[in-house]
Design an enzyme around this catalytic site. Structure first.
Site, short mmCIF file in Angstrom:
data_model
loop_
_atom_site.label_atom_id
_atom_site.label_comp_id
_atom_site.label_asym_id
_atom_site.label_seq_id
_atom_site.Cartn_x
_atom_site.Cartn_y
_atom_site.Cartn_z
N LEU A 1 -59.13 -45.58 45.65
CA LEU A 1 -59.96 -44.94 44.63
C LEU A 1 -61.11 -44.23 45.35
CD1 LEU A 1 -60.05 -44.58 41.59
CD2 LEU A 1 -61.49 -46.61 41.46
N HIS A 2 -61.01 -42.91 45.46
CA HIS A 2 -61.87 -42.16 46.36
C HIS A 2 -63.26 -41.84 45.77
CE1 HIS A 2 -58.29 -41.44 48.81
NE2 HIS A 2 -57.67 -41.03 47.71
N ASP A 3 -63.30 -41.06 44.71
CA ASP A 3 -64.53 -40.40 44.30
C ASP A 3 -65.63 -41.30 43.75
OD1 ASP A 3 -63.68 -37.91 45.14
OD2 ASP A 3 -62.69 -37.48 43.24
N THR B 1 -66.87 -43.76 44.99
CA THR B 1 -67.74 -44.23 46.08
C THR B 1 -69.07 -43.48 46.09
OG1 THR B 1 -66.64 -42.69 47.61
CG2 THR B 1 -65.83 -44.95 47.55
#
Length: 314
Positions: A243-245, A247
């Site tokens: 789950l990238h964004d 962060t």
């Protein structure tokens, strides 16, 4: 009471962008979203704008302005990621088309005007997609660079390599020229690379906790995550996908979840073999001046605790 952090979110939603937006919306005591700028990236601009407005309405935040920005990179043809996010960019959940209108001002002009209006050093730029809008704003109005408090971005990678080519992460690959402008701007940068995001797996247990919230936003998030993760499960053989964004927003709320160091980061803009590579001088062997704080590790359980708690507030 600590003043709320004023932010502009620049995004190309994307299911993981939607999670980042919802994390911000679920944190109104800490974060004031001044506006959302859409950029072409995961899908074309007309869809990223649509998707941002869908998330705003789902979270009950149709009061926040959505501004349309660049529909293509500065110098290269647009590359999109429907193979990951589906044809709409938000495949997985069935939701109504948005009723809120796009604000008439171009996103680049909104960024410039806002940074000039707000007190210097008070506005943080949160970038979840290609850096085209920010690069355009810096070209058009270089005076805004010292007014930015911080630019917190999801993008790049080093020990993890790339996710769109062997060398490049998607957001940087789509517009390496814009990324180069940003990294040379002197703006304080916090970089969330794949090295961090690949530690944040949407495991079945973590998704089940979100599902247990039971609200409409939480259900949509579960549907999005279950669609989004299928690509990475097949690619990495993992229990869930990274789950990238979110962060970016999590760092504003709980920076202690992340550890990293100040590094020099250069963007490859000439070699087609490594186009968009973030050349991170982690060991400081180049002698070049650090221009970004590059995060390397994250407390993954703490991150998902935060995300789940804030989704439950919507």
């Amino acid at each position: 009471m600590t003043a709320r952090r004023k932010i502009i979110i620049d995004t190309d939603p994307g299911q993981d962008d939607a999670a980042a937006l919802m994390l911000a919306f679920g944190s109104p005591d800490e974060i004031e979203v001044l506006g959302i700028c859409a950029v072409a990236g995961n899908v074309p601009l007309r869809l990223t704008s649509r998707n941002a407005r869908i998330v705003c309405e789902l979270a009950g935040r149709s009061d926040i302005g959505v501004y349309e920005g660049a529909d293509r990179p500065l110098e290269r043809p647009l590359v999109t990621a429907e193979h990951v996010h589906g044809k709409t960019g938000l495949d997985g959940a069935v939701l109504d088309e948005p009723t809120m209108a796009v604000r008439p001002q171009h996103a680049v002009d909104f960024i410039i005007e806002t940074l000039r209006r707000e007190e210097e050093g008070t506005v943080t730029l949160c970038t979840l997609g290609p850096l085209t809008n920010i690069g355009m704003a810096l070209r058009k109005a270089p005076d805004i660079a010292p007014r930015v408090r911080e630019l917190v971005m999801m993008g790049g990678g080093f020990s993890e390599g790339g996710n769109i080519t062997p060398a490049a992460e998607f957001n940087i690959f789509v517009d390496p020229q814009a990324a180069d402008i940003v990294f040379r701007s002197g703006i304080p940068i916090v970089m969330m690379p794949l090295d961090v995001t690949h530690q944040l797996m949407t495991t079945k247990a973590r998704v089940a906790r979100i599902a247990a919230i039971g609200t409409r936003p939480a259900k949509a998030m579960v549907d999005w995550l279950e669609f989004f993760e299928r690509f990475d499960v097949e690619k990495y053989g993992s229990d869930g996908g990274p789950l990238h964004d979110p962060t970016v927003i999590a760092y504003l709320l709980k920076p202690e979840l992340f550890t990293g160091r100040n590094c020099n980061v250069e963007i490859e803009t000439t070699s087609e073999l490594t186009m968009g590579m973030t050349v991170v001088d982690w060991w400081r062997v180049s002698g070049r001046t650090p221009n970004a704080r590059v995060m390397r590790h994250v407390d993954s359980d703490g991150f998902f605790d935060l995300l789940t708690e804030r989704l439950a507030r919507l």
